[in-house]
Design an enzyme around this catalytic site. Structure first.
Site, PDB file in Angstrom:
ATOM      1  N   LYS A 200     146.493 -52.430 -64.944  1.00  0.00           N
ATOM      2  CA  LYS A 200     145.880 -53.770 -65.064  1.00  0.00           C
ATOM      3  C   LYS A 200     146.992 -54.807 -64.934  1.00  0.00           C
ATOM      4  O   LYS A 200     147.755 -55.043 -65.863  1.00  0.00           O
ATOM      5  CB  LYS A 200     145.188 -53.884 -66.423  1.00  0.00           C
ATOM      6  N   GLU A 274     156.396 -52.505 -74.801  1.00  0.00           N
ATOM      7  CA  GLU A 274     157.583 -53.298 -74.448  1.00  0.00           C
ATOM      8  C   GLU A 274     157.190 -54.748 -74.688  1.00  0.00           C
ATOM      9  O   GLU A 274     156.389 -55.302 -73.937  1.00  0.00           O
ATOM     10  CB  GLU A 274     157.940 -53.119 -72.961  1.00  0.00           C
ATOM     11  N   CYS A 308     161.736 -61.184 -70.641  1.00  0.00           N
ATOM     12  CA  CYS A 308     161.604 -60.738 -72.034  1.00  0.00           C
ATOM     13  C   CYS A 308     162.969 -60.598 -72.698  1.00  0.00           C
ATOM     14  O   CYS A 308     163.109 -60.839 -73.882  1.00  0.00           O
ATOM     15  CB  CYS A 308     160.871 -59.414 -72.068  1.00  0.00           C
ATOM     16  N   GLU A 406     160.247 -66.940 -79.349  1.00  0.00           N
ATOM     17  CA  GLU A 406     160.412 -66.737 -77.909  1.00  0.00           C
ATOM     18  C   GLU A 406     159.744 -67.886 -77.156  1.00  0.00           C
ATOM     19  O   GLU A 406     158.558 -68.143 -77.331  1.00  0.00           O
ATOM     20  CB  GLU A 406     159.748 -65.411 -77.518  1.00  0.00           C
TER      21      GLU A 406
HETATM   22  P1  NAP Z   1     150.456 -61.098 -72.801  1.00  0.00           P
HETATM   23  O1  NAP Z   1     149.605 -62.275 -72.979  1.00  0.00           O
HETATM   24  O2  NAP Z   1     150.673 -60.192 -73.927  1.00  0.00           O
HETATM   25  O3  NAP Z   1     149.861 -60.327 -71.546  1.00  0.00           O
HETATM   26  C1  NAP Z   1     150.361 -59.111 -71.067  1.00  0.00           C
HETATM   27  C2  NAP Z   1     149.236 -58.341 -70.414  1.00  0.00           C
HETATM   28  O4  NAP Z   1     148.259 -57.971 -71.375  1.00  0.00           O
HETATM   29  C3  NAP Z   1     148.476 -59.130 -69.364  1.00  0.00           C
HETATM   30  O5  NAP Z   1     148.070 -58.267 -68.337  1.00  0.00           O
HETATM   31  C4  NAP Z   1     147.299 -59.645 -70.156  1.00  0.00           C
HETATM   32  O6  NAP Z   1     146.235 -60.068 -69.376  1.00  0.00           O
HETATM   33  C5  NAP Z   1     146.977 -58.453 -71.014  1.00  0.00           C
HETATM   34  N1  NAP Z   1     146.231 -58.747 -72.229  1.00  0.00           N
HETATM   35  C6  NAP Z   1     146.018 -59.933 -72.856  1.00  0.00           C
HETATM   36  N2  NAP Z   1     145.281 -59.750 -73.974  1.00  0.00           N
HETATM   37  C7  NAP Z   1     145.021 -58.426 -74.076  1.00  0.00           C
HETATM   38  C8  NAP Z   1     144.320 -57.608 -75.013  1.00  0.00           C
HETATM   39  N3  NAP Z   1     143.746 -58.128 -76.105  1.00  0.00           N
HETATM   40  N4  NAP Z   1     144.281 -56.271 -74.801  1.00  0.00           N
HETATM   41  C9  NAP Z   1     144.881 -55.723 -73.732  1.00  0.00           C
HETATM   42  N5  NAP Z   1     145.539 -56.441 -72.807  1.00  0.00           N
HETATM   43  C10 NAP Z   1     145.629 -57.781 -72.973  1.00  0.00           C
HETATM   44  O7  NAP Z   1     151.904 -61.495 -72.322  1.00  0.00           O
HETATM   45  P2  NAP Z   1     152.280 -62.527 -71.211  1.00  0.00           P
HETATM   46  O8  NAP Z   1     152.226 -63.867 -71.796  1.00  0.00           O
HETATM   47  O9  NAP Z   1     151.518 -62.240 -69.983  1.00  0.00           O
HETATM   48  O10 NAP Z   1     153.784 -62.074 -70.923  1.00  0.00           O
HETATM   49  C11 NAP Z   1     154.837 -62.611 -71.593  1.00  0.00           C
HETATM   50  C12 NAP Z   1     155.278 -61.698 -72.720  1.00  0.00           C
HETATM   51  O11 NAP Z   1     155.614 -60.410 -72.250  1.00  0.00           O
HETATM   52  C13 NAP Z   1     156.517 -62.203 -73.390  1.00  0.00           C
HETATM   53  O12 NAP Z   1     156.364 -62.158 -74.770  1.00  0.00           O
HETATM   54  C14 NAP Z   1     157.602 -61.238 -72.943  1.00  0.00           C
HETATM   55  O13 NAP Z   1     158.671 -61.122 -73.797  1.00  0.00           O
HETATM   56  C15 NAP Z   1     156.857 -59.994 -72.786  1.00  0.00           C
HETATM   57  N6  NAP Z   1     157.527 -59.108 -71.840  1.00  0.00           N
HETATM   58  C16 NAP Z   1     158.184 -58.012 -72.338  1.00  0.00           C
HETATM   59  C17 NAP Z   1     158.851 -57.153 -71.483  1.00  0.00           C
HETATM   60  C18 NAP Z   1     159.575 -55.954 -72.008  1.00  0.00           C
HETATM   61  O14 NAP Z   1     159.881 -55.063 -71.225  1.00  0.00           O
HETATM   62  N7  NAP Z   1     159.833 -55.857 -73.284  1.00  0.00           N
HETATM   63  C19 NAP Z   1     158.827 -57.396 -70.107  1.00  0.00           C
HETATM   64  C20 NAP Z   1     158.149 -58.514 -69.637  1.00  0.00           C
HETATM   65  C21 NAP Z   1     157.485 -59.358 -70.527  1.00  0.00           C
HETATM   66  P3  NAP Z   1     146.243 -61.613 -68.898  1.00  0.00           P
HETATM   67  O15 NAP Z   1     147.299 -61.712 -67.881  1.00  0.00           O
HETATM   68  O16 NAP Z   1     144.956 -61.884 -68.314  1.00  0.00           O
HETATM   69  O17 NAP Z   1     146.511 -62.418 -70.118  1.00  0.00           O
END
Ligand code: NAP
Ligand code: MG
Length: 495
Positions: A200, A274, A308, A406
């Site tokens: 996804k 992650e 991240c 963050e």
């Molecule tokens: P996010 O809102 O957590 O979204 C990540 C993914 O999860 C997206 O595909 C999102 O869909 C989906 N999602 C949202 N709500 C969900 C739920 N309740 N159940 C299952 N899936 C759900 O994060 P983001 O804002 O897109 O990304 C930024 C974050 O990712 C930052 O905090 C960053 O640090 C972290 N990150 C971590 C790493 C690592 O390797 N540690 C790498 C990259 C990013 P939608 O796109 O439609 O919201």
């Protein structure tokens, strides 16, 4: 190139040199075909959504123009994808490793052959500079498939004394900051170990994952081994909650990660997370300061700070604080914010209007709490699109929100320290533990400090370097499990 007059007198000579040069536009000219509308990739073909999810637009954040429509995955779509993955599992898992490897190699080769197209697509869908998608994201995505193809027939050696078996159907949910690369991090090890997948992608950046699905079909990957279901968080939740999924691999925010951990608890599903970070970058007085300033810039302004493991907390030894801040200010003035398709651009568009609003809220909070904002980039910004000038805060207290939370944007919090002990304590004083950077000339200091930093990755005299052989992942609220390397394979096998 035309030479312009220096706008203001500066203290250091190289400052004027850095800010004086103007470049003619150097737009990437590759044209990419985008269909008006995409369905999900299920069972080896693109299919329209079922279950009434409909479609939504994926937008180019640099122009605010819709690029195409993609399907909003419903529970029924996710169910169809999980069934396809389940049906494909026995044959894929039963294939000798060296046969699976051939498919994975072919995917890697095809990514290389279509690299230009994928880079442009990544840039127009997500806003990152073409130089980054071309030189970092796409080559690394190919490298992950190459690397894991190499493991497929050597799993018996990777886990000596065991007969590694696949985990089963993997539900994989990824964010928008490195769309194709995160897809590669998820799919490549899963496929190498004989699992089948439902991926996804993020709502704002689905296009390269869909192109990767096309590549899977092109290389003849058996139908159902890789399925891609697009949609927003509801689609992600449907993947997490589907009883036919054996393992969830999630990359994203800590907030959503916690919800997923709660949803998976007690179901017997495996889980790797992650999550976010607030990584420290520590500069000692004995470091090569010019080199360190490059590392600071790389650490926080790479990919608009949508990283991240961004080095978003900078700790500078007090004796060199003024020098570092001045050089940083000067270096920042040379960064170009603007058209991500221009090869001169350093900082592209912020991925979405929501993310831009989040960053702005943090900048306002930093100012309100009394930190001093330095925002030095004076180049004019395009009229449309989501833009954020790179900035940093000085006078930051550890209690300030910009030092704790963050931001996920090009905003750096600068703090100082006196002794190595203090640097370690302050660097570890965070709920996160994803990455860290250490800059010093002294080898003994490097190893002692790296050992004591609670971070999954510690970069020494460099920052943001990735390699498929090197495991990546966090401690504490940055998640658990590793991706890449031998350690990354571990979560895709049963021993
Ligand atoms: P996010 O809102 O957590 O979204 C990540 C993914 O999860 C997206 O595909 C999102 O869909 C989906 N999602 C949202 N709500 C969900 C739920 N309740 N159940 C299952 N899936 C759900 O994060 P983001 O804002 O897109 O990304 C930024 C974050 O990712 C930052 O905090 C960053 O640090 C972290 N990150 C971590 C790493 C690592 O390797 N540690 C790498 C990259 C990013 P939608 O796109 O439609 O919201
Ligand atoms: Mg988009």
């Amino acid at each position: 190139m035309t030479r312009q007059a220096a706008s203001a007198p500066r203290r250091l000579d190289f400052a004027t040199e850095l800010t004086r040069w103007e470049y003619a536009a150097a737009p990437e000219t590759t044209k990419v075909e985008i269909a008006p509308r995409y369905g999900h990739f299920i069972g080896g073909e693109f299919v329209g959504p079922i279950g009434g999810g409909g479609h939504f637009a994926s937008v180019n954040p640099a122009t605010e123009q819709p690029l195409c429509e993609v399907a909003q995955g419903s529970e029924a779509d996710v169910d169809a994808a999980v069934r396809a993955a389940r049906d494909a599992l026995p044959a894929w898992a039963g294939l000798p490793g060296k046969e699976r490897a051939k498919y994975i190699y072919r995917i890697a080769r095809r990514i290389q052959e279509r690299a230009r197209e994928l880079a442009v697509l990544e840039t127009i869908d997500g806003g990152k500079p073409i130089r980054e998608s071309r030189d970092v994201d796409i080559p690394l995505a190919a490298a992950h498939f190459f690397y894991h193809a190499g493991w497929a027939d050597k799993l018996g050696f990777a886990f000596a004394g065991h007969e590694p078996k696949p985990v089963g159907v993997c539900g994989q949910i990824i964010p928008w900051n490195f769309p194709l690369l995160m897809a590669a991090w998820k799919l490549a090890p899963a496929l190498a170990c004989g699992n089948t997948c439902v991926l996804k992608p993020a709502e704002t950046t689905p296009l390269t994952a869909l192109r990767l699905a096309e590549i899977c079909a092109e290389v003849g990957l058996p139908p159902g081994v890789v399925n891609v279901v697009t949609g927003d968080g509801r689609t992600g939740a449907a993947v997490v909650n589907h009883p036919g999924v054996d393992k969830i691999a999630f990359t994203g925010s800590t907030e959503v990660g916690k919800k997923i951990a709660a949803a998976v608890a007690g179901t017997g599903k495996r889980l790797t997370l992650e999550l976010g970070g607030k990584s420290p970058n520590i500069i000692f007085e004995d470091a090569s300061i010019d080199q360190a300033v490059e590392g600071i810039v790389e650490g926080i302004y790479f990919n608009q700070g949508h990283v991240c493991c961004a080095g978003s907390r900078l700790f500078v030894q007090e004796s060199v604080l003024d020098e570092v801040v001045e050089k940083l200010r000067i270096r920042m003035a040379s960064l170009r914010v603007g058209d991500p398709l221009d090869k001169n651009t350093d900082i592209g568009a912020i991925n979405s209007m929501q993310q831009l609003a989040t960053i702005r809220r943090y900048v306002e909070a930093g100012v309100a709490e009394g930190a001093r904002l330095h925002e030095v980039n004076g180049h004019p910004l395009p009229d449309r699109g989501y833009w954020c000038r790179p900035s940093f805060f000085t006078g930051v207290q550890p209690s300030h929100v910009v030092a704790r939370e963050e931001i996920f944007g090009p905003v750096l919090a600068v703090m100082s320290f006196r002794t190595p002990e203090e640097a370690i304590t302050r660097a570890n004083n965070t709920p996160y533990g994803l990455a860290a950077g250490v800059w010093t000339d002294k080898g003994s200091k490097i190893f002692e400090i790296a050992r004591r930093l609670k971070a999954g990755v510690v970069w020494l005299n460099t920052y943001n370097k990735f390699d498929p052989a090197s495991p990546f992942g966090g401690f504490k609220e940055s998640g658990f499990g590793r991706e890449g390397g031998l350690q990354g394979l571990r979560s895709y096998v049963q021993l």
